[in-house]
Write a protein that holds these residues in place. Structure first.
Motif, PDB file in Angstrom:
ATOM      1  N   VAL A 162       0.834  -1.199   0.000  1.00  6.55           N
ATOM      2  CA  VAL A 162       0.000   0.000   0.000  1.00  6.55           C
ATOM      3  C   VAL A 162       0.874   1.257   0.000  1.00  6.55           C
ATOM      4  O   VAL A 162       1.779   1.376   0.812  1.00  6.55           O
ATOM      5  N   ASN A 163       0.638   2.155  -0.883  1.00  4.16           N
ATOM      6  CA  ASN A 163       1.327   3.453  -0.898  1.00  4.16           C
ATOM      7  C   ASN A 163       2.841   3.334  -1.026  1.00  4.16           C
ATOM      8  O   ASN A 163       3.566   4.233  -0.624  1.00  4.16           O
ATOM      9  N   GLY A 164       3.345   2.214  -1.515  1.00  2.00           N
ATOM     10  CA  GLY A 164       4.787   2.055  -1.682  1.00  2.00           C
ATOM     11  C   GLY A 164       5.567   2.051  -0.383  1.00  2.00           C
ATOM     12  O   GLY A 164       6.712   2.487  -0.337  1.00  2.00           O
ATOM     13  N   ILE A 165       4.950   1.562   0.694  1.00  2.00           N
ATOM     14  CA  ILE A 165       5.636   1.531   1.989  1.00  2.00           C
ATOM     15  C   ILE A 165       6.357   0.205   2.160  1.00  2.00           C
ATOM     16  O   ILE A 165       5.724  -0.834   2.356  1.00  2.00           O
ATOM     17  N   GLU A 166       7.668   0.222   2.046  1.00  2.00           N
ATOM     18  CA  GLU A 166       8.440  -1.009   2.230  1.00  2.00           C
ATOM     19  C   GLU A 166       9.162  -1.002   3.559  1.00  2.00           C
ATOM     20  O   GLU A 166       9.420  -2.049   4.136  1.00  2.00           O
ATOM     21  N   ARG A 167       9.524   0.182   4.043  1.00  4.40           N
ATOM     22  CA  ARG A 167      10.178   0.319   5.348  1.00  4.40           C
ATOM     23  C   ARG A 167       9.345   1.275   6.199  1.00  4.40           C
ATOM     24  O   ARG A 167       8.708   2.192   5.649  1.00  4.40           O
ATOM     25  N   PRO A 168       9.382   1.103   7.524  1.00  5.49           N
ATOM     26  CA  PRO A 168       8.539   1.941   8.383  1.00  5.49           C
ATOM     27  C   PRO A 168       8.688   3.445   8.124  1.00  5.49           C
ATOM     28  O   PRO A 168       7.703   4.185   8.109  1.00  5.49           O
ATOM     29  N   LEU A 169       9.932   3.901   7.886  1.00 10.33           N
ATOM     30  CA  LEU A 169      10.116   5.343   7.697  1.00 10.33           C
ATOM     31  C   LEU A 169       9.498   5.852   6.398  1.00 10.33           C
ATOM     32  O   LEU A 169       9.288   7.057   6.238  1.00 10.33           O
ATOM     33  N   ASP A 170       9.186   4.932   5.463  1.00 11.50           N
ATOM     34  CA  ASP A 170       8.527   5.358   4.227  1.00 11.50           C
ATOM     35  C   ASP A 170       7.189   6.029   4.523  1.00 11.50           C
ATOM     36  O   ASP A 170       6.783   6.964   3.814  1.00 11.50           O
ATOM     37  N   LEU A 171       6.504   5.556   5.584  1.00 14.69           N
ATOM     38  CA  LEU A 171       5.214   6.174   5.920  1.00 14.69           C
ATOM     39  C   LEU A 171       5.430   7.622   6.364  1.00 14.69           C
ATOM     40  O   LEU A 171       4.675   8.530   5.966  1.00 14.69           O
ATOM     41  N   LEU A 172       6.466   7.833   7.189  1.00 18.25           N
ATOM     42  CA  LEU A 172       6.735   9.201   7.645  1.00 18.25           C
ATOM     43  C   LEU A 172       7.150  10.083   6.469  1.00 18.25           C
ATOM     44  O   LEU A 172       6.771  11.258   6.384  1.00 18.25           O
ATOM     45  N   ASN A 173       7.915   9.513   5.556  1.00 15.45           N
ATOM     46  CA  ASN A 173       8.360  10.291   4.393  1.00 15.45           C
ATOM     47  C   ASN A 173       7.171  10.733   3.541  1.00 15.45           C
ATOM     48  O   ASN A 173       7.111  11.880   3.095  1.00 15.45           O
ATOM     49  N   SER A 174       6.219   9.826   3.373  1.00 23.70           N
ATOM     50  CA  SER A 174       5.046  10.155   2.551  1.00 23.70           C
ATOM     51  C   SER A 174       4.114  11.130   3.267  1.00 23.70           C
ATOM     52  O   SER A 174       3.232  11.713   2.639  1.00 23.70           O
ATOM     53  N   LEU A 188       3.725  17.605   9.621  1.00 24.52           N
ATOM     54  CA  LEU A 188       5.057  17.006   9.707  1.00 24.52           C
ATOM     55  C   LEU A 188       6.038  17.730   8.785  1.00 24.52           C
ATOM     56  O   LEU A 188       5.884  17.711   7.567  1.00 24.52           O
ATOM     57  N   LEU A 189       7.045  18.356   9.367  1.00 28.15           N
ATOM     58  CA  LEU A 189       8.051  19.055   8.548  1.00 28.15           C
ATOM     59  C   LEU A 189       9.309  18.211   8.365  1.00 28.15           C
ATOM     60  O   LEU A 189       9.928  18.227   7.301  1.00 28.15           O
ATOM     61  N   ALA A 190       9.698  17.473   9.412  1.00 30.34           N
ATOM     62  CA  ALA A 190      10.957  16.729   9.342  1.00 30.34           C
ATOM     63  C   ALA A 190      10.951  15.603  10.362  1.00 30.34           C
ATOM     64  O   ALA A 190      10.241  15.672  11.370  1.00 30.34           O
ATOM     65  N   PHE A 191      11.744  14.552  10.099  1.00 30.07           N
ATOM     66  CA  PHE A 191      11.940  13.462  11.051  1.00 30.07           C
ATOM     67  C   PHE A 191      13.320  12.881  10.805  1.00 30.07           C
ATOM     68  O   PHE A 191      13.955  13.154   9.774  1.00 30.07           O
ATOM     69  N   ASP A 192      13.815  12.076  11.774  1.00 30.29           N
ATOM     70  CA  ASP A 192      15.086  11.372  11.554  1.00 30.29           C
ATOM     71  C   ASP A 192      14.945   9.922  12.033  1.00 30.29           C
ATOM     72  O   ASP A 192      13.855   9.498  12.424  1.00 30.29           O
ATOM     73  N   ILE A 193      16.042   9.170  11.993  1.00 29.44           N
ATOM     74  CA  ILE A 193      15.967   7.738  12.309  1.00 29.44           C
ATOM     75  C   ILE A 193      15.643   7.473  13.778  1.00 29.44           C
ATOM     76  O   ILE A 193      15.224   6.377  14.131  1.00 29.44           O
ATOM     77  N   HIS A 194      15.825   8.463  14.644  1.00 27.47           N
ATOM     78  CA  HIS A 194      15.435   8.311  16.049  1.00 27.47           C
ATOM     79  C   HIS A 194      13.941   8.575  16.224  1.00 27.47           C
ATOM     80  O   HIS A 194      13.431   8.479  17.316  1.00 27.47           O
ATOM     81  N   ILE A 195      13.269   8.917  15.139  1.00 26.89           N
ATOM     82  CA  ILE A 195      11.849   9.300  15.119  1.00 26.89           C
ATOM     83  C   ILE A 195      11.650  10.633  15.855  1.00 26.89           C
ATOM     84  O   ILE A 195      10.540  10.943  16.293  1.00 26.89           O
ATOM     85  N   PHE A 253       9.584  20.652  18.266  1.00 27.69           N
ATOM     86  CA  PHE A 253      10.459  19.480  18.139  1.00 27.69           C
ATOM     87  C   PHE A 253      10.004  18.439  19.158  1.00 27.69           C
ATOM     88  O   PHE A 253       9.966  18.738  20.355  1.00 27.69           O
ATOM     89  N   LEU A 254       9.654  17.216  18.698  1.00 32.63           N
ATOM     90  CA  LEU A 254       9.260  16.128  19.602  1.00 32.63           C
ATOM     91  C   LEU A 254      10.359  15.070  19.618  1.00 32.63           C
ATOM     92  O   LEU A 254      10.752  14.554  18.568  1.00 32.63           O
ATOM     93  N   ARG A 255      10.851  14.722  20.806  1.00 29.91           N
ATOM     94  CA  ARG A 255      11.932  13.731  20.907  1.00 29.91           C
ATOM     95  C   ARG A 255      11.375  12.322  20.666  1.00 29.91           C
ATOM     96  O   ARG A 255      10.393  11.914  21.281  1.00 29.91           O
ATOM     97  N   GLY A 256      12.046  11.580  19.789  1.00 29.42           N
ATOM     98  CA  GLY A 256      11.537  10.296  19.329  1.00 29.42           C
ATOM     99  C   GLY A 256      11.260   9.285  20.420  1.00 29.42           C
ATOM    100  O   GLY A 256      10.299   8.512  20.344  1.00 29.42           O
ATOM    101  N   ASP A 257      12.063   9.271  21.465  1.00 30.11           N
ATOM    102  CA  ASP A 257      11.898   8.206  22.453  1.00 30.11           C
ATOM    103  C   ASP A 257      10.683   8.400  23.345  1.00 30.11           C
ATOM    104  O   ASP A 257      10.436   7.578  24.226  1.00 30.11           O
ATOM    105  N   THR A 258       9.915   9.456  23.128  1.00 28.21           N
ATOM    106  CA  THR A 258       8.692   9.664  23.904  1.00 28.21           C
ATOM    107  C   THR A 258       7.453   9.308  23.088  1.00 28.21           C
ATOM    108  O   THR A 258       6.330   9.437  23.583  1.00 28.21           O
ATOM    109  N   ILE A 259       7.675   8.845  21.845  1.00 31.69           N
ATOM    110  CA  ILE A 259       6.560   8.609  20.918  1.00 31.69           C
ATOM    111  C   ILE A 259       6.139   7.141  20.925  1.00 31.69           C
ATOM    112  O   ILE A 259       6.976   6.248  20.874  1.00 31.69           O
TER     113      ILE A 259
END
Lengths: 81, 81, 81, 81, 81, 81, 81
Positions: free
Chosen positions: B2-14, B34-41, B64-70
């Protein structure tokens, strides 16, 4: 080995495109179609629904679940949730 | 897939440039663009609003939301929050 | 992209020298001028003040905040705290 | 930049030999003279005193504080504790 | 620098063979002779005694303490515990 | 150094084949014969018994204990548990 | 060494294809046939059943358990659960 599962991630790989049950550390459960996962056990579910007491509570559609909040993932239990 | 999502971060990118719902471990929810994200989410939201009980509680603007709280991120649920 | 933010840390970089609001996992909030940050989201605030219930509670001056205790950082919300 | 602080650890470096206030995740505060720190924010205080409710509670002398228990460090607040 | 302490572990190194006080995150305190430590702050105490309310509660003899459960270590406070 | 212990893991190495007491973060204690350990302090006990209030509660036989749940390990205290 | 166990993971390796008991940090226990594990102690169980108070509560079939939620694993205790 059952279903050719030699490493833990093999189970997730074989569950791609199928409904899975995800138990979170917060006590919540999600059911949805597994689209993608990575080595951190981050997962993306399509048609994700939160389950509480066996009943569907909220629908979230496409959802990214952060791996460090997950306790267990069961593909076969999804149909019963 | 669905929607070309092969890796979890693909959803965030889209979901870049779109409204997303972010569920935090503290129990709070944020909605924002959503303006930006990184591998730490770690994520940056524009027009971030805290949601409680389905109602907007506080507006934080660029945040800015720190990934480890998500716990999870849902693009499609944002419109319902 | 808004304000040229392509990666999450770009927001912190653009907020250097400005007042920011920092929400900690303990429930406390700090407001202060962002002097420095690193990839762990450790931050140094100048003129740091602890906020509780919208009121300034304690002034700490120059303060080092350890990144792993931070939930979110909002530059624009600082003026409202 | 104030006091030449470009990276968060610069604040700790400039505070060596001075009194600092250390807030722990347990809710306790320590005051003491900063002798040493490392990238994990492990710190060594000389003449370390535990503070509770603004009053000195226990003196520990030379003390090693493990970085992952620290919320924030304030050099200027030590004189007020 | 006091006692030649330039890095945090220098304090632990200088305390080898001496009594130290170890405060754990669980609220318990141990007193014992420091035999060994590593960069994770794992420590081995000889003649380790658990302290509660200033009184010795249990003797454990040679004991390995896992570093991630430690809040602080004080060599000089051991004589007072 | 007592018993040739220069590094923390030396104590565990010297305790192989002997009874040890393991204190878990959950508050539970295990006693058993140490068969193996690694740098994460994962341990395998033979004849593992859970201890509560000084009494044996449950026998688990061969048991793998995950290192990150361990507070301390005492070889000499096992005989008293 | 008993059963040729020199490293902790040797116990898990020897338990492949056998029933094991898994104690989670949440207080829950799972029993099932160990199919696979990795160095993070992620495990896959076949015929996984949640146990509460010695009674089987829920069956999950093939289940992936995330390693960081596990306290201990006992192969021999599974028959008693």
């Amino acid at each position: 080995m059952v279903n050719g599962i030699e490493r833990p991630l093999d189970l997730l790989n074989s569950a791609k495109g199928k409904e899975i049950l995800v138990q979170l550390k917060t006590g919540k459960q999600f059911v949805g179609t597994l689209l993608a996962f990575d080595i951190h056990i981050n997962v993306v579910l399509d048609n994700a629904r939160e389950i509480e007491g066996g009943e569907q509570k909220t629908s979230y559609g496409l959802t990214f679940l952060r791996g460090d909040t997950i306790i267990f993932i069961s593909p076969s239990a999804a149909s019963k949730a």
